[in-house]
Scaffold this motif. Sequence first.
Motif, PDB file in Angstrom:
ATOM      1  N   ALA A   3      12.825   0.198  26.490  1.00  0.00           N
ATOM      2  CA  ALA A   3      11.562   0.906  26.283  1.00  0.00           C
ATOM      3  C   ALA A   3      10.438   0.156  26.980  1.00  0.00           C
ATOM      4  O   ALA A   3      10.440  -1.073  27.032  1.00  0.00           O
ATOM      5  CB  ALA A   3      11.284   1.011  24.796  1.00  0.00           C
ATOM      6  N   PRO A   4       9.507   0.888  27.541  1.00  0.00           N
ATOM      7  CA  PRO A   4       8.377   0.236  28.206  1.00  0.00           C
ATOM      8  C   PRO A   4       7.513  -0.505  27.189  1.00  0.00           C
ATOM      9  O   PRO A   4       7.374  -0.061  26.060  1.00  0.00           O
ATOM     10  CB  PRO A   4       7.620   1.407  28.823  1.00  0.00           C
ATOM     11  CG  PRO A   4       7.994   2.584  27.997  1.00  0.00           C
ATOM     12  CD  PRO A   4       9.408   2.342  27.560  1.00  0.00           C
ATOM     13  N   ASN A  46       5.821   7.125  29.289  1.00  0.00           N
ATOM     14  CA  ASN A  46       6.284   7.541  27.979  1.00  0.00           C
ATOM     15  C   ASN A  46       6.289   6.342  27.033  1.00  0.00           C
ATOM     16  O   ASN A  46       7.259   6.080  26.320  1.00  0.00           O
ATOM     17  CB  ASN A  46       7.679   8.142  28.087  1.00  0.00           C
ATOM     18  CG  ASN A  46       7.951   9.053  26.922  1.00  0.00           C
ATOM     19  OD1 ASN A  46       7.281   8.966  25.899  1.00  0.00           O
ATOM     20  ND2 ASN A  46       8.936   9.914  27.070  1.00  0.00           N
ATOM     21  N   ARG A  48       5.593   4.047  23.949  1.00  0.00           N
ATOM     22  CA  ARG A  48       5.395   4.155  22.504  1.00  0.00           C
ATOM     23  C   ARG A  48       5.128   2.770  21.969  1.00  0.00           C
ATOM     24  O   ARG A  48       5.989   1.901  22.069  1.00  0.00           O
ATOM     25  CB  ARG A  48       6.657   4.685  21.818  1.00  0.00           C
ATOM     26  CG  ARG A  48       7.078   6.069  22.187  1.00  0.00           C
ATOM     27  CD  ARG A  48       6.376   7.115  21.338  1.00  0.00           C
ATOM     28  NE  ARG A  48       6.515   8.429  21.950  1.00  0.00           N
ATOM     29  CZ  ARG A  48       5.523   9.055  22.569  1.00  0.00           C
ATOM     30  NH1 ARG A  48       4.337   8.485  22.662  1.00  0.00           N
ATOM     31  NH2 ARG A  48       5.701  10.243  23.092  1.00  0.00           N
ATOM     32  N   PRO A  49       3.976   2.534  21.415  1.00  0.00           N
ATOM     33  CA  PRO A  49       3.688   1.199  20.875  1.00  0.00           C
ATOM     34  C   PRO A  49       4.765   0.774  19.880  1.00  0.00           C
ATOM     35  O   PRO A  49       5.293   1.605  19.146  1.00  0.00           O
ATOM     36  CB  PRO A  49       2.340   1.387  20.179  1.00  0.00           C
ATOM     37  CG  PRO A  49       2.053   2.839  20.160  1.00  0.00           C
ATOM     38  CD  PRO A  49       2.873   3.475  21.221  1.00  0.00           C
TER      39      PRO A  49
END
Lengths: 342, 342
Positions: A3-4, A46, A48-49
């Motif tokens: 995930a980024p 995309n 998401r914290p």
Amino acid sequence: MKAPTIKDVARLAGVSVSTVSAALNDKPIVKSSTKQRVQEAAAKLNYRPNAIARSLVTNESRLVGLVVPDMADPYFPAIAAGVDEVAGRLRYTVILANTLRDAKREAEQIKVLMERRVDGLVFAGGSTAGARGWLGSAASSIGIVVIDRPEFAFSYPSITIDNERGAEKATRYLIQLGHETIAFVSGPVDSYVSQERLQGYRLALRESGLGYREELVVHGDFTPRGGLVAMEELLSRSDRYLGVDAPVTAVFAANDQMAIGAMHGARLLGKEVPRDISIIGFDDIDVAAVVEPPLTTMAVPTQDIGKTAMGMLAKCLNKEVLEQDRIVFQPQLIERGSCAAR
Amino acid sequence: MKAPTIKDVARLAGVSVSTVSAALNDKPIVKSSTKQRVQEAAAKLNYRPNAIARSLVTNESRLVGLVVPDMADPYFPAIAAGVDEVAGRLRYTVILANTLRDAKREAEQIKVLMERRVDGLVFAGGSTAGARGWLGSAASSIGIVVIDRPEFAFSYPSITIDNERGAEKATRYLIQLGHETIAFVSGPVDSYVSQERLQGYRLALRESGLGYREELVVHGDFTPRGGLVAMEELLSRSDRYLGVDAPVTAVFAANDQMAIGAMHGARLLGKEVPRDISIIGFDDIDVAAVVEPPLTTMAVPTQDIGKTAMGMLAKCLNKEVLEQDRIVFQPQLIERGSCAAR
DNA sequence: CTGTTAGCGCTTTCAA
DNA sequence: TTGAAAGCGCTAACAG
């Protein structure tokens, strides 16, 4: 594919990590043009914290634990729905912990919830005479609201049902209807709630000059099946002890599930409700209105209780003072079709 | 007072942080005497490891989200109980997400769950024709198991109820009993599950040479109240369209809650169940056995479904291969008292 | 307004 | 068998 992270967003937007953080949290210090660039970058990736990372640094999880004894009794899902609703609105997430009325399980669940660093806990029902070990050690530092756990009602903000008075009203209603031999289908022996309802029953009996008789109290387990068994036991006792001329003509059950089971039991033994025997329940669960005959019962505003509990908890967590930290709901008699005059 | 951290334990035990970590996680490399010292120190401080910090580094939250449409329908709490039970055993914690059958709410909930970095998701029911947006973007990287969401059954490991065949059996049962005018109380128009049950109903009708008639299908909302209203509508239509010589004599309701409501509705309109009208439900919720008359229904093993779902999810998360990733449960006819021969 | 830096409490190499 | 150090992804001073 991982995930980024906030770093990726920063790189893409050409700003620093802290700017991204500020932008995404909509802090007013950030120029709106950069805010926009950041949002676009986040959207493109995309992003998401990661709430976990956030929790670690802010030292708040925005998690609340909801501890209930039994999801099979519709009473608790109704409370859960209420809690869930306002929790969501307040951006809390709720963790479900089902104790199955087992003290060991309850302790274990609490431990887990504490390790997860829930910000608060809602304890709903299921209190038993023995279970008060959990708080001293673990739970002193977090928000706690208890629902219908009378033994804690003075240690924590609490929502309580006036079980005694509710039970008294129920019993009195039966008495007004002309009944003189009134049985009580209790919950498990060690359930506080059930004990309170028993007290109310006794009180009404005493004040009306009707004696309390132990053989008219039988213990169930809050399930429909338990109510059925209890009714069978009751009617067999009725034959044994009371004789045919003073049979049980009315039954007060400590919750609707048992009341519904008891109605079924009565029919199985050839009794018609309410002609031969009147039955009143407690809780007013959804189906109570549509069983045959519709169940007369003491209504408790479950959804509201859940909502109120979560609302109180949130205030505690905000360090607001509660204008009311001891809320007592009065059950309300709902007359339907399961009780008749003697 | 802040909670003690691993550092505090290390200091007290006179060892390093990493040793504490290893000791507490019971790694075999640690000498048992130090292990003991560490445990004592931890106990003295009442140390509770911070699951949040752990999650951040291990990159697993051991959280699973349980997404259900409606806690007020006992069907879902039953599934929740099953999920919860095996989740606990496997050291997962479950987050409850109640969508209230609202696509927007569902999307919002999913977002939250993803931000919390749940390891997996179990989606139970509530699928509607429109709702398939959520996965592509967010949910591709985590474990997912779907329960009774036919539209996803081929994208994810799934547990499905053979709704069509179940409905067919139910309808066929009514037909065998000699009924010829059989109505269907459906769920909301856009519910997949309900549509499948409708298909089964039509199939049984067709294969038995009984025509399908639109005016015999009425939509409810899966609640008891909805079932009641549906029944009233049905009987009024019955008068209008069918005439007195071909009244509705049997009703198949898409779930038990509506079936129970429908029975109530029938009685309100002066019909006796099953003498004047037979009713069959679907699900076999707890109370079905104790209503009057006891509800004949197509049983679905809810608890097992919950357990199985969580089991499958855990396997996915362990990267084990599922020997079965498409489990179909066959509903089973439970004959009780709400259906009679014509 | 934005960037740099220092952690939050843990696990996990890698050395000692 | 143990310790030192790095870093998980984020927020929060503090400087620029």
